[in-house]
Design a protein around this motif. Structure first.
Motif, PDB file in Angstrom:
ATOM      1  N   HIS A   3       0.828  -1.205   0.000  1.00  0.00           N
ATOM      2  CA  HIS A   3       0.000   0.000   0.000  1.00  0.00           C
ATOM      3  C   HIS A   3       0.864   1.258   0.000  1.00  0.00           C
ATOM      4  O   HIS A   3       2.029   1.226   0.390  1.00  0.00           O
ATOM      5  CB  HIS A   3      -0.894   0.022   1.242  1.00  0.00           C
ATOM      6  CG  HIS A   3      -1.881  -1.099   1.284  1.00  0.00           C
ATOM      7  ND1 HIS A   3      -2.692  -1.410   0.226  1.00  0.00           N
ATOM      8  CD2 HIS A   3      -2.195  -1.983   2.267  1.00  0.00           C
ATOM      9  CE1 HIS A   3      -3.459  -2.437   0.549  1.00  0.00           C
ATOM     10  NE2 HIS A   3      -3.171  -2.813   1.780  1.00  0.00           N
ATOM     11  N   SER A   4       0.235   2.391  -0.364  1.00  0.00           N
ATOM     12  CA  SER A   4       0.982   3.649  -0.293  1.00  0.00           C
ATOM     13  C   SER A   4       0.976   4.133   1.165  1.00  0.00           C
ATOM     14  O   SER A   4       0.091   3.796   1.944  1.00  0.00           O
ATOM     15  CB  SER A   4       0.358   4.683  -1.214  1.00  0.00           C
ATOM     16  OG  SER A   4      -1.003   4.786  -0.932  1.00  0.00           O
ATOM     17  N   ILE A  37      -0.717   0.130  14.317  1.00  0.00           N
ATOM     18  CA  ILE A  37      -1.670  -0.189  13.258  1.00  0.00           C
ATOM     19  C   ILE A  37      -0.866  -0.151  11.964  1.00  0.00           C
ATOM     20  O   ILE A  37      -0.238   0.858  11.655  1.00  0.00           O
ATOM     21  CB  ILE A  37      -2.825   0.821  13.154  1.00  0.00           C
ATOM     22  CG1 ILE A  37      -3.530   0.968  14.505  1.00  0.00           C
ATOM     23  CG2 ILE A  37      -3.819   0.370  12.096  1.00  0.00           C
ATOM     24  CD1 ILE A  37      -4.762   1.841  14.455  1.00  0.00           C
ATOM     25  N   ASN A  38      -0.833  -1.282  11.243  1.00  0.00           N
ATOM     26  CA  ASN A  38      -0.059  -1.284  10.003  1.00  0.00           C
ATOM     27  C   ASN A  38      -0.942  -1.665   8.827  1.00  0.00           C
ATOM     28  O   ASN A  38      -1.865  -2.464   8.949  1.00  0.00           O
ATOM     29  CB  ASN A  38       1.157  -2.211  10.127  1.00  0.00           C
ATOM     30  CG  ASN A  38       0.874  -3.610   9.620  1.00  0.00           C
ATOM     31  OD1 ASN A  38       0.936  -3.890   8.418  1.00  0.00           O
ATOM     32  ND2 ASN A  38       0.508  -4.503  10.536  1.00  0.00           N
ATOM     33  N   ALA A  39      -0.609  -1.038   7.707  1.00  0.00           N
ATOM     34  CA  ALA A  39      -1.232  -1.437   6.441  1.00  0.00           C
ATOM     35  C   ALA A  39      -0.104  -1.470   5.420  1.00  0.00           C
ATOM     36  O   ALA A  39      -0.089  -0.731   4.435  1.00  0.00           O
ATOM     37  CB  ALA A  39      -2.326  -0.464   6.031  1.00  0.00           C
ATOM     38  N   VAL A  40       0.883  -2.320   5.724  1.00  0.00           N
ATOM     39  CA  VAL A  40       2.036  -2.445   4.833  1.00  0.00           C
ATOM     40  C   VAL A  40       1.559  -2.982   3.478  1.00  0.00           C
ATOM     41  O   VAL A  40       2.041  -2.553   2.426  1.00  0.00           O
ATOM     42  CB  VAL A  40       3.103  -3.376   5.471  1.00  0.00           C
ATOM     43  CG1 VAL A  40       4.216  -3.687   4.486  1.00  0.00           C
ATOM     44  CG2 VAL A  40       3.679  -2.738   6.734  1.00  0.00           C
ATOM     45  N   GLY A  41       0.594  -3.903   3.535  1.00  0.00           N
ATOM     46  CA  GLY A  41       0.017  -4.414   2.287  1.00  0.00           C
ATOM     47  C   GLY A  41       0.805  -5.566   1.692  1.00  0.00           C
ATOM     48  O   GLY A  41       0.831  -5.770   0.486  1.00  0.00           O
ATOM     49  N   LEU A  42       1.470  -6.331   2.582  1.00  0.00           N
ATOM     50  CA  LEU A  42       2.160  -7.553   2.163  1.00  0.00           C
ATOM     51  C   LEU A  42       3.239  -7.324   1.101  1.00  0.00           C
ATOM     52  O   LEU A  42       3.404  -8.110   0.163  1.00  0.00           O
ATOM     53  CB  LEU A  42       1.134  -8.605   1.683  1.00  0.00           C
ATOM     54  CG  LEU A  42       0.155  -9.085   2.768  1.00  0.00           C
ATOM     55  CD1 LEU A  42      -0.915  -9.994   2.162  1.00  0.00           C
ATOM     56  CD2 LEU A  42       0.882  -9.818   3.886  1.00  0.00           C
ATOM     57  N   THR A  43       3.953  -6.217   1.259  1.00  0.00           N
ATOM     58  CA  THR A  43       5.105  -5.925   0.393  1.00  0.00           C
ATOM     59  C   THR A  43       6.100  -7.081   0.470  1.00  0.00           C
ATOM     60  O   THR A  43       6.474  -7.508   1.564  1.00  0.00           O
ATOM     61  CB  THR A  43       5.835  -4.663   0.926  1.00  0.00           C
ATOM     62  OG1 THR A  43       4.866  -3.655   1.131  1.00  0.00           O
ATOM     63  CG2 THR A  43       6.921  -4.200  -0.019  1.00  0.00           C
ATOM     64  N   ASN A  44       6.501  -7.609  -0.665  1.00  0.00           N
ATOM     65  CA  ASN A  44       7.514  -8.687  -0.633  1.00  0.00           C
ATOM     66  C   ASN A  44       8.102  -8.873  -2.027  1.00  0.00           C
ATOM     67  O   ASN A  44       7.493  -8.481  -3.021  1.00  0.00           O
ATOM     68  CB  ASN A  44       6.908  -9.989  -0.085  1.00  0.00           C
ATOM     69  CG  ASN A  44       6.092 -10.732  -1.100  1.00  0.00           C
ATOM     70  OD1 ASN A  44       6.588 -11.574  -1.841  1.00  0.00           O
ATOM     71  ND2 ASN A  44       4.803 -10.402  -1.187  1.00  0.00           N
ATOM     72  N   PRO A  82      -5.641  -8.504   7.475  1.00  0.00           N
ATOM     73  CA  PRO A  82      -6.897  -7.759   7.416  1.00  0.00           C
ATOM     74  C   PRO A  82      -6.889  -6.558   6.478  1.00  0.00           C
ATOM     75  O   PRO A  82      -7.923  -5.937   6.293  1.00  0.00           O
ATOM     76  CB  PRO A  82      -7.091  -7.305   8.865  1.00  0.00           C
ATOM     77  CG  PRO A  82      -5.724  -7.162   9.401  1.00  0.00           C
ATOM     78  CD  PRO A  82      -4.900  -8.225   8.710  1.00  0.00           C
ATOM     79  N   HIS A  83      -5.723  -6.229   5.878  1.00  0.00           N
ATOM     80  CA  HIS A  83      -5.716  -5.083   4.976  1.00  0.00           C
ATOM     81  C   HIS A  83      -5.273  -5.492   3.571  1.00  0.00           C
ATOM     82  O   HIS A  83      -4.663  -4.737   2.840  1.00  0.00           O
ATOM     83  CB  HIS A  83      -4.835  -3.950   5.529  1.00  0.00           C
ATOM     84  CG  HIS A  83      -3.493  -4.412   5.996  1.00  0.00           C
ATOM     85  ND1 HIS A  83      -2.437  -4.545   5.141  1.00  0.00           N
ATOM     86  CD2 HIS A  83      -3.054  -4.812   7.208  1.00  0.00           C
ATOM     87  CE1 HIS A  83      -1.389  -4.993   5.828  1.00  0.00           C
ATOM     88  NE2 HIS A  83      -1.741  -5.172   7.076  1.00  0.00           N
ATOM     89  N   ALA A  84      -5.562  -6.745   3.215  1.00  0.00           N
ATOM     90  CA  ALA A  84      -5.270  -7.221   1.857  1.00  0.00           C
ATOM     91  C   ALA A  84      -6.419  -8.135   1.434  1.00  0.00           C
ATOM     92  O   ALA A  84      -7.198  -8.586   2.280  1.00  0.00           O
ATOM     93  CB  ALA A  84      -3.947  -7.980   1.830  1.00  0.00           C
ATOM     94  N   GLU A  85      -6.494  -8.406   0.133  1.00  0.00           N
ATOM     95  CA  GLU A  85      -7.606  -9.193  -0.410  1.00  0.00           C
ATOM     96  C   GLU A  85      -7.733 -10.546   0.277  1.00  0.00           C
ATOM     97  O   GLU A  85      -8.831 -11.036   0.516  1.00  0.00           O
ATOM     98  CB  GLU A  85      -7.414  -9.444  -1.920  1.00  0.00           C
ATOM     99  CG  GLU A  85      -7.062  -8.224  -2.759  1.00  0.00           C
ATOM    100  CD  GLU A  85      -5.578  -7.838  -2.682  1.00  0.00           C
ATOM    101  OE1 GLU A  85      -4.904  -8.190  -1.700  1.00  0.00           O
ATOM    102  OE2 GLU A  85      -5.117  -7.153  -3.610  1.00  0.00           O
ATOM    103  N   ILE A  86      -6.575 -11.155   0.602  1.00  0.00           N
ATOM    104  CA  ILE A  86      -6.594 -12.497   1.174  1.00  0.00           C
ATOM    105  C   ILE A  86      -7.199 -12.559   2.567  1.00  0.00           C
ATOM    106  O   ILE A  86      -7.457 -13.632   3.091  1.00  0.00           O
ATOM    107  CB  ILE A  86      -5.172 -13.095   1.268  1.00  0.00           C
ATOM    108  CG1 ILE A  86      -4.272 -12.180   2.114  1.00  0.00           C
ATOM    109  CG2 ILE A  86      -4.584 -13.352  -0.093  1.00  0.00           C
ATOM    110  CD1 ILE A  86      -3.211 -12.943   2.865  1.00  0.00           C
ATOM    111  N   GLY A  87      -7.433 -11.378   3.172  1.00  0.00           N
ATOM    112  CA  GLY A  87      -7.940 -11.331   4.541  1.00  0.00           C
ATOM    113  C   GLY A  87      -9.238 -12.081   4.728  1.00  0.00           C
ATOM    114  O   GLY A  87      -9.586 -12.476   5.831  1.00  0.00           O
ATOM    115  N   GLN A  88      -9.963 -12.263   3.647  1.00  0.00           N
ATOM    116  CA  GLN A  88     -11.286 -12.884   3.759  1.00  0.00           C
ATOM    117  C   GLN A  88     -11.224 -14.403   3.899  1.00  0.00           C
ATOM    118  O   GLN A  88     -12.176 -15.027   4.366  1.00  0.00           O
ATOM    119  CB  GLN A  88     -12.127 -12.533   2.508  1.00  0.00           C
ATOM    120  CG  GLN A  88     -12.549 -11.075   2.472  1.00  0.00           C
ATOM    121  CD  GLN A  88     -13.299 -10.662   3.732  1.00  0.00           C
ATOM    122  OE1 GLN A  88     -14.224 -11.339   4.176  1.00  0.00           O
ATOM    123  NE2 GLN A  88     -12.872  -9.570   4.356  1.00  0.00           N
TER     124      GLN A  88
END
Ligand SMILES: Cc1cc2nc3c(=O)[nH]c(=O)nc-3n(C[C@H](O)[C@H](O)[C@H](O)COP(=O)(O)O)c2cc1C
Length: 291
Positions: free
Chosen positions: A44-45, A57-64, A118-124
């Motif tokens: 994420h930005s 609280i992080n929303a790194v967005g699974l950067t890898n 919880p802050h990426a598509e796979i969270g579901q």
């Protein structure tokens, strides 16, 4: 691998072999890597992280860097005989199967499936017993190492999801990933994180993690790996009493890498004072003593 001891949680210092090596040197028994996907991912930005109520609280967005580029780090860890759990994720069953197939060739001690960011598509995925079963079964089908399923407290029924993972062949469940949360800047009057919503970790989530571990440990027969807000040896003991066989630590590393040695020292002293010879004697004792 043996599911005991104190491990580095996924996503915190788990991208390079050098940082994971330092975590082992400072007393961790096992490292779990950052979650890795088939292709490189930017995330994420920013801002991607904020403090809140003594947590993050992080929303790194699974950067890898993607599984192919991660090969080099895994090779370095293997050369140093570092016990490493490879955390992976995929946006579809086909994708996670492919990452698992490539991942197992890197000879990790085990594979952890991130089904719950919880802050990426796979969270579901880990909200649904059915999807969880499909993802775990797909990976178990193609690898011969242990597979752990990482669950979310954001699911309405974490026990059913845990049971689905167990039925699909998971060798352990990891509880918990971060909780959906957000922070608002009162002067800018808007969310602080670029992604608006993020995952809360650290001390504020500890009681939620204890509740999940307690419930899962009674319902499942496979081991529970407890994670979420552990920052003292007292927390570690509480987590073991709830039912955790092993414990992962993430956010508390902000206070210094010596967290692992501090926790181990405190746990050893407690066992001695309480006249308990093995940690295994107290795993799940909180519910065994009253059921
Ligand atoms: C900055 C950050 C990045 C994270 N990245 C991942 C990740 O890539 N994969 C994953 O399964 N969990 C990830 N997590 C969740 C942690 O592994 C852990 O489940 C959660 O933070 C609760 O433990 P803690 O309170 O000890 O940090 C991340 C947590 C933080 C704080």
């Amino acid at each position: 691998m043996k599911i005991t001891g104190y491990w580095l949680a996924s996503g915190v210092l788990g991208v390079t072999a050098a940082s994971m090596g330092r975590v082992i040197e400072s007393g961790a028994d096992v490292v779990v890597t950052k979650s890795i996907s088939l292709n490189p991912r930017q995330g994420h930005s920013g801002p991607v992280i904020a403090t809140s109520h003594e947590g993050l609280i992080n929303a790194v967005g699974l950067t890898n860097p993607g599984i192919d580029a991660f090969k080099e780090e895994m090779e370095t860890l293997r050369e140093q005989n570092i016990p490493v759990v490879l955390s992976i994720f995929g946006n579809s069953i086909e994708e996670i199967r492919e990452v698992a197939l490539k991942g197992v060739q890197l000879e990790p001690s085990a594979i952890e499936l991130n089904l719950s960011c919880p802050h990426a598509e796979i969270g579901q995925i880990a909200h649904s017993p059915d999807l969880t079963h499909k993802y775990v079964a797909a990976v178990k089908d193609v690898v011969d190492c242990q597979v752990f399923a990482k669950l979310t407290p954001n699911a309405s029924d974490v026990i059913s999801v845990g049971k689905a993972a167990e039925d699909a062949g998971a060798d352990a469940v990891v509880a918990i990933n971060t909780l959906r949360g957000m922070k608002i800047d009162i002067y800018q009057m808007r969310p602080v994180l670029g992604n608006k919503v993020g995952g809360l970790s650290g001390p504020p989530i500890f009681p939620v993690a204890v509740r999940c571990v307690y419930d899962l440990s009674q319902a499942l027969t496979i081991p529970i790996i407890g994670v979420g807000g552990v920052s003292t040896w007292e927390d570690a003991i509480e987590m073991h009493l709830a039912g955790a066989s092993a414990i992962q630590i993430g956010t508390a590393l902000i206070g210094g890498m010596n967290i692992f040695s501090k926790i181990k020292k405190g746990v050893a002293k407690y066992l001695d004072e309480m006249n308990i010879s093995e940690i295994s004697e107290i795993i799940g004792a909180a519910w065994r003593s009253i059921s």
